[in-house]
Scaffold this active site. Structure first.
Site, PDB file in Angstrom:
ATOM      1  CB  ILE A  59      -0.967  -0.001   1.211  1.00 55.36           C
ATOM      2  CG1 ILE A  59      -1.774   1.314   1.289  1.00 55.36           C
ATOM      3  CG2 ILE A  59      -0.278  -0.269   2.525  1.00 55.36           C
ATOM      4  CD1 ILE A  59      -2.908   1.278   2.328  1.00 55.36           C
ATOM      5  CB  SER A  60       1.214   4.092  -2.298  1.00 55.65           C
ATOM      6  OG  SER A  60       1.101   3.295  -3.446  1.00 55.65           O
ATOM      7  CD  GLN A  61       6.207   8.148   1.573  1.00 59.33           C
ATOM      8  OE1 GLN A  61       6.897   7.681   0.655  1.00 59.33           O
ATOM      9  NE2 GLN A  61       6.549   9.226   2.237  1.00 59.33           N
TER      10      GLN A  61
END
Ligand code: SAH
Length: 213
Positions: A59-61
């Site tokens: 899950i992206s930053q």
């Protein structure tokens, strides 16, 4: 510190890092990232970092989600294509800003899980597909906006062809572990203008058949 405090701290940090579009910040405030984070990492849901999800993906930053969403400049009437549903978090943020979000994921299990989460949040303007997102979604093209959340090895030409004139595509591009986040704008004459934004680290956009896993 309560979750509300952690979320407020994160939003403030995004603002300080240059995510200043109030619509983007409001959209991010309205989506509980903890819903999309693996149980094991719940205590880090409001930290500004990427986290592992199933199938060795991430899950992206939040900063990158904010920056990419801001760079995409989504308007309320837009139909947006997202490649790489993953946890569904970026998709949920986009759903607050666009008319419809079309999202493609190559892992069936990730897609099923993300669909369940979007449903829990009563998000009903997302249409998903299990498949190879590198090919886009020709039946639903053209799109006003396209966001690629996995690293394309080179210029994403198949996807660029699915943009409307004046449309915008944001994608990490590069074959190595660090890629350039590029923004492409489709000009009226059929050409594309490319701007390089920042260096990012994404999992690769994998070519070929989608996974039944
Ligand atoms: N937007 C996601 C980030 C997911 S990481 C989020 O907010 O959580 C990138 C995702 O792209 C992974 O789930 C990976 O399986 C997916 N992906 C990689 N190559 C793909 C392809 N060719 N087609 C569709 N999805 C792909």
């Amino acid at each position: 510190m309560t979750n509300a405090d952690r979320q407020a701290r994160l939003i403030l940090s995004l603002r300080q890092q240059g995510v200043t579009d109030p619509r983007v910040l409001k959209a991010m405030e309205s989506i509980d990232r903890a819903v999309f984070v693996h149980e094991r990492f719940l205590d880090q849901a409001w930290e500004d970092q990427a986290l592992p999800i199933d199938c060795a993906q991430t899950i992206s930053q939040p900063y990158i989600v904010g920056l990419m969403t801001q760079a995409l400049d989504v308007k309320p009437r837009h139909r947006v294509l997202e490649i790489g549903t993953g946890s569904g978090y970026q998709c949920a943020v986009l759903s607050r800003l666009a008319r419809y979000v079309y999202s493609v994921e190559r892992y069936k299990s990730l897609l099923k899980e993300a669909e369940g989460k979007l449903k829990t949040l009563r998000i009903d303007n997302v249409i998903t597909r299990h498949g190879d997102g590198g090919l886009g979604w020709p039946e639903q093209a053209p799109f006003d906006r396209i966001m690629v959340t996995a690293a394309a090895p080179g210029e994403p030409t198949d996807l660029l062809r699915q943009l409307k004139p004046g449309g915008v595509l944001v994608a990490p591009v590069g074959k190595t572990s660090v890629q350039m986040l590029n923004r492409y704008t489709a000009e009226e004459d059929g050409s594309f203008r490319r701007e390089s934004l920042i260096e990012v680290r994404f999992v690769p956009l994998v070519e070929g058949a989608a996974k039944e896993q």
